[in-house]
Design an enzyme around this catalytic site. Sequence first.
Site, PDB file in Angstrom:
ATOM      1  N   PHE A 313       0.082  -0.178  -0.998  1.00 35.41           N
ATOM      2  CA  PHE A 313      -1.302   0.033  -0.590  1.00 35.41           C
ATOM      3  C   PHE A 313      -1.200   0.163   0.853  1.00 35.41           C
ATOM      4  CE2 PHE A 313      -5.249  -0.982   1.777  1.00 35.41           C
ATOM      5  CZ  PHE A 313      -6.123  -0.467   1.040  1.00 35.41           C
ATOM      6  N   GLU A 314      -1.736   1.324   1.283  1.00 29.65           N
ATOM      7  CA  GLU A 314      -1.852   1.352   2.847  1.00 29.65           C
ATOM      8  C   GLU A 314      -2.920   2.455   3.068  1.00 29.65           C
ATOM      9  OE1 GLU A 314       1.942   3.433   3.981  1.00 29.65           O
ATOM     10  OE2 GLU A 314       2.663   1.619   4.832  1.00 29.65           O
TER      11      GLU A 314
END
Length: 426
Positions: A313-314
């Site tokens: 996740f970014e």
Amino acid sequence: MAGSTRYLRYILLAFAALVVIFFISSSSSSVDDGVKSATGLLKSKGSLWKGSSTGSLQGSQGQSKDAVLESNLNASESAFEQNSSPNPKYGQVTRPSTQAPGERVNATFVTLARNGDVWEISRSIRQVEDRFNRNYNYDWVFLNDDEFDDTFKKVTSALTSGRARYGKIGPEHWGFPDFIDQDKAARVREEMHEKKIIYGDSISYRHMCRYESGFFFRHPLMMEYEYYWRVEPSIELFCDVGYDPFRYMKDNNKMYSFVLSLYEYVETIPTLWDSVKGFMEQHPEHISENNSMDWLSDDGGKTYNHCHFWSNFEIGNLEWLRSQAYIDYFTHLDKAGGFFYERWGDAPVHSIAAALMLKKDQIHFFNDIAYYHVPFTHCPTGEQKRLDLKCHCNPKDNFDWNGYSCLNRWYELHNLPKPDGYEAEQ
Ligand SMILES: Nc1nc2c(ncn2[C@@H]2O[C@H](COP(=O)(O)OP(=O)(O)OP(=O)(O)O)[C@@H](O)[C@H]2O)c(=O)[nH]1
Ligand SMILES: [Mg+2]
């Protein structure tokens, strides 16, 4: 004697006739029962039953039983569609998108995937769309080192509310650079395989990690955008995201963000920190004041404590990744060869860059984005928050306050009070 034989024959004939009559009448009554019970079955479906009130299957205008039954079933089906299932037919819109007000940021979702990931990435897309993007309709860029096939494109573009775009990665960004000693790299894979290090013997995993570390933001499609949100197959989003995180990042000058942080598997990065120290000596101009070094190191930078943001996740700023500072950093690490001679992951590579080259308040922890990627969950701390955001995660699964999480250190770095209720989730 002849007379009595004749009488006997008459009696036997009469008996046989009785048996035949009994069988005929009993078998016709069992057919009737069958029809009655099927009728009863349909009747028991209440509104589905469109036959006559007597239950007769004889058509009023001499239609056959079959024709009547078929027309009754058709009537049932359309009644079913009309009364119980107003789902639009194929090709019609099942989810009219609601447009959240406000100007959109120049941003996209981005997914690196193989054709075989289609069903796993579909699950992720569906959740991201349901929880957020159906109201915002941001684009989605899919990248692959191979051509995407028709199934992948059909399925994913049906699920995305914004434009779905498909890019092929060129060989210059995916493969062994010419300075890599192939024999040495092969020996390492063999050793890691023997040590049972996860993905230790995989070539493609290494190409993937190097691509995510240094190239995805330079793909021609990605060059068109300013912010990205990375999504991997089989993730979950547990809570509504009722605002625009891209807008939040832009308005608050945030460059990088995370939801989960943890300690890296040491065997995959034995010399990474030495290379980082070499970079810091060569390029002190790229090291930010007020950075997050104390989150990475417990001795002022001598050693790495292995904390990293989990990069599956970014949400981040692409201009920062394309900056001279980041490119110098990536090039320095790439030349050291650790993507192939060890098994450096893009998570520690991105995290160390963000922690050293950004100001500490340019990195954001999205507590309200509840997330799962096997095997860890981020479920927001605080019951009222979870209820407000219609979360479906179990707070017992929350990794935040687990001893293997680096979030505690993050709170200490920023002198933040722990959220109410965190003790119960330790
Ligand atoms: N096109 C392409 N995509 C890949 C390849 N290997 C991995 N990916 C994608 O790269 C991302 C990261 O790979 P994953 O296999 O999920 O790696 P991981 O998250 O460390 O490991 P998992 O726990 O298995 O999820 C995912 O979006 C994959 O679909 C590859 O060889 N080609
Ligand atoms: Mg993954």
